[in-house]
Design a protein around this motif. Structure first.
Motif, PDB file in Angstrom:
ATOM      1  N   LEU A  13     -70.362  40.992  61.114  1.00  0.00           N
ATOM      2  CA  LEU A  13     -70.216  41.819  59.931  1.00  0.00           C
ATOM      3  C   LEU A  13     -71.590  41.937  59.277  1.00  0.00           C
ATOM      4  CD1 LEU A  13     -68.109  43.224  58.097  1.00  0.00           C
ATOM      5  CD2 LEU A  13     -67.835  41.035  56.920  1.00  0.00           C
ATOM      6  N   LEU A  14     -71.956  43.153  58.874  1.00  0.00           N
ATOM      7  CA  LEU A  14     -73.257  43.377  58.263  1.00  0.00           C
ATOM      8  C   LEU A  14     -73.220  43.106  56.761  1.00  0.00           C
ATOM      9  CD1 LEU A  14     -76.207  44.414  58.487  1.00  0.00           C
ATOM     10  CD2 LEU A  14     -75.298  46.674  57.890  1.00  0.00           C
ATOM     11  N   PHE A  15     -74.161  42.296  56.330  1.00  0.00           N
ATOM     12  CA  PHE A  15     -74.409  42.071  54.909  1.00  0.00           C
ATOM     13  C   PHE A  15     -75.829  42.515  54.624  1.00  0.00           C
ATOM     14  CE2 PHE A  15     -70.948  39.188  55.624  1.00  0.00           C
ATOM     15  CZ  PHE A  15     -70.245  39.179  54.433  1.00  0.00           C
ATOM     16  N   ILE A  16     -76.055  42.893  53.385  1.00  0.00           N
ATOM     17  CA  ILE A  16     -77.418  43.112  52.941  1.00  0.00           C
ATOM     18  C   ILE A  16     -77.743  42.007  51.949  1.00  0.00           C
ATOM     19  CG2 ILE A  16     -77.443  45.612  53.307  1.00  0.00           C
ATOM     20  CD1 ILE A  16     -77.032  45.900  50.223  1.00  0.00           C
ATOM     21  N   GLN A  17     -78.998  41.608  51.926  1.00  0.00           N
ATOM     22  CA  GLN A  17     -79.448  40.732  50.854  1.00  0.00           C
ATOM     23  C   GLN A  17     -80.184  41.626  49.877  1.00  0.00           C
ATOM     24  OE1 GLN A  17     -81.778  37.295  51.906  1.00  0.00           O
ATOM     25  NE2 GLN A  17     -81.344  36.348  49.932  1.00  0.00           N
ATOM     26  N   ARG A  18     -79.695  41.671  48.660  1.00  0.00           N
ATOM     27  CA  ARG A  18     -80.255  42.554  47.641  1.00  0.00           C
ATOM     28  C   ARG A  18     -81.709  42.174  47.355  1.00  0.00           C
ATOM     29  NH1 ARG A  18     -76.361  44.892  43.810  1.00  0.00           N
ATOM     30  NH2 ARG A  18     -77.933  44.470  42.241  1.00  0.00           N
ATOM     31  N   ALA A  19     -82.521  43.180  47.081  1.00  0.00           N
ATOM     32  CA  ALA A  19     -83.915  42.937  46.706  1.00  0.00           C
ATOM     33  C   ALA A  19     -83.947  42.130  45.415  1.00  0.00           C
ATOM     34  CB  ALA A  19     -84.642  44.261  46.539  1.00  0.00           C
ATOM     35  N   ARG A  20     -84.978  41.321  45.280  1.00  0.00           N
ATOM     36  CA  ARG A  20     -85.128  40.509  44.072  1.00  0.00           C
ATOM     37  C   ARG A  20     -85.818  41.351  42.999  1.00  0.00           C
ATOM     38  NH1 ARG A  20     -83.566  35.645  45.877  1.00  0.00           N
ATOM     39  NH2 ARG A  20     -83.807  35.289  48.089  1.00  0.00           N
ATOM     40  N   MET A  30     -76.184  38.205  48.571  1.00  0.00           N
ATOM     41  CA  MET A  30     -75.640  38.887  49.735  1.00  0.00           C
ATOM     42  C   MET A  30     -74.552  39.842  49.246  1.00  0.00           C
ATOM     43  SD  MET A  30     -77.250  37.650  52.353  1.00  0.00           S
ATOM     44  CE  MET A  30     -76.374  37.503  53.893  1.00  0.00           C
ATOM     45  N   ALA A  31     -74.480  41.011  49.876  1.00  0.00           N
ATOM     46  CA  ALA A  31     -73.519  42.035  49.469  1.00  0.00           C
ATOM     47  C   ALA A  31     -73.263  42.955  50.650  1.00  0.00           C
ATOM     48  CB  ALA A  31     -74.073  42.832  48.286  1.00  0.00           C
ATOM     49  N   PHE A  32     -72.433  43.945  50.411  1.00  0.00           N
ATOM     50  CA  PHE A  32     -72.228  45.016  51.374  1.00  0.00           C
ATOM     51  C   PHE A  32     -72.979  46.235  50.852  1.00  0.00           C
ATOM     52  CE2 PHE A  32     -68.351  42.410  51.784  1.00  0.00           C
ATOM     53  CZ  PHE A  32     -68.532  42.033  53.102  1.00  0.00           C
ATOM     54  N   PRO A  33     -73.421  47.117  51.744  1.00  0.00           N
ATOM     55  CA  PRO A  33     -74.030  48.353  51.262  1.00  0.00           C
ATOM     56  C   PRO A  33     -73.029  49.102  50.382  1.00  0.00           C
ATOM     57  CG  PRO A  33     -74.270  48.155  53.655  1.00  0.00           C
ATOM     58  CD  PRO A  33     -73.339  47.066  53.202  1.00  0.00           C
ATOM     59  N   GLU A  55     -79.327  52.792  52.004  1.00  0.00           N
ATOM     60  CA  GLU A  55     -79.741  51.397  51.858  1.00  0.00           C
ATOM     61  C   GLU A  55     -80.147  50.735  53.167  1.00  0.00           C
ATOM     62  OE1 GLU A  55     -76.715  49.267  49.744  1.00  0.00           O
ATOM     63  OE2 GLU A  55     -77.016  50.434  47.914  1.00  0.00           O
ATOM     64  N   THR A  56     -79.558  51.177  54.288  1.00  0.00           N
ATOM     65  CA  THR A  56     -79.768  50.458  55.554  1.00  0.00           C
ATOM     66  C   THR A  56     -80.294  51.311  56.698  1.00  0.00           C
ATOM     67  OG1 THR A  56     -77.535  50.882  56.388  1.00  0.00           O
ATOM     68  CG2 THR A  56     -77.829  48.920  54.984  1.00  0.00           C
ATOM     69  N   HIS A 103     -85.784  50.165  49.340  1.00  0.00           N
ATOM     70  CA  HIS A 103     -86.330  49.316  48.287  1.00  0.00           C
ATOM     71  C   HIS A 103     -85.274  48.454  47.584  1.00  0.00           C
ATOM     72  CE1 HIS A 103     -84.858  52.796  46.071  1.00  0.00           C
ATOM     73  NE2 HIS A 103     -84.797  52.010  45.022  1.00  0.00           N
ATOM     74  N   GLU A 104     -83.992  48.805  47.715  1.00  0.00           N
ATOM     75  CA  GLU A 104     -82.925  48.042  47.060  1.00  0.00           C
ATOM     76  C   GLU A 104     -82.501  46.811  47.878  1.00  0.00           C
ATOM     77  OE1 GLU A 104     -79.679  50.581  45.330  1.00  0.00           O
ATOM     78  OE2 GLU A 104     -80.714  52.111  46.528  1.00  0.00           O
ATOM     79  N   VAL A 105     -82.970  46.752  49.128  1.00  0.00           N
ATOM     80  CA  VAL A 105     -82.487  45.748  50.074  1.00  0.00           C
ATOM     81  C   VAL A 105     -83.657  44.926  50.619  1.00  0.00           C
ATOM     82  CG1 VAL A 105     -81.293  45.438  52.282  1.00  0.00           C
ATOM     83  CG2 VAL A 105     -80.564  47.253  50.716  1.00  0.00           C
ATOM     84  N   GLU A 106     -83.502  43.609  50.541  1.00  0.00           N
ATOM     85  CA  GLU A 106     -84.524  42.715  51.096  1.00  0.00           C
ATOM     86  C   GLU A 106     -84.412  42.627  52.614  1.00  0.00           C
ATOM     87  OE1 GLU A 106     -85.403  38.021  50.586  1.00  0.00           O
ATOM     88  OE2 GLU A 106     -85.319  39.193  48.725  1.00  0.00           O
TER      89      GLU A 106
END
Length: 170
Positions: A13-20, A30-33, A55-56, A103-106
């Protein structure tokens, strides 16, 4: 939510780690797009597909297959008290594994479903509120916690997969 089957038959399952970002209470989580419905979006599902691409770099219209709509979740934007409805969708991904974060995603992280479902990987995250500390259920992976709305969506998906109501992969 984007599921894929690996070459060896396991599911991820794909998660994104939000940018700091300063001032963002979920910075680095960690979140979903996902994101907000825009006037040009034909539906909430179209908004989910657009936000995922933004985002991805993952184009669900080209390499994704719609699987399911999960239950709506009611929350609020962190800077407003007005309620907000989150509508999660599940897609099967049949394209390249690479993620091109904006830019929203680390970073993008593919997490094995077996790992997410295993009871030994469940934990609690202390979350401070003005009224005291709450212990929120979570699952930690690669030094990041999946908790809150993402954790709630994940739990519903895991039930659906265990009941064969949503089967990611060919």
């Amino acid at each position: 939510m984007i599921c894929r089957q690996t070459e060896d038959g396991h599911k991820e399952l794909l998660f994104i780690q939000r940018a700091r970002r300063k001032g963002d209470p979920w910075s680095g989580d960690m979140a979903f797009p996902g994101g907000r419905l825009q006037p040009e979006d034909a539906s909430a599902r179209a908004a989910a597909e657009r936000e995922t691409l933004e985002e991805t770099g993952i184009d669900l219209s080209r390499h994704g297959r719609y699987q399911a709509r999960l239950s709506d979740l009611i929350t609020r934007h962190h800077s407003r008290w007005r309620p907000m409805v989150v509508t999660p969708y599940v897609f099967e991904w049949r394209g390249p594994k690479a993620v091109s974060p904006n830019h929203e995603v680390e970073r993008g992280v593919w997490v094995p479903l077996d790992y997410l479902a295993a009871s030994e990987n469940q934990s609690q995250l202390p979350w401070r509120t003005p009224l005291g500390t709450l212990n929120m259920p979570c699952c930690c992976y690669q030094n990041a916690c999946i908790w809150g709305l993402s954790y709630s969506m994940l739990q519903e998906l895991l039930v659906m997969v265990s009941e064969n109501r949503c089967e990611p992969g060919p």
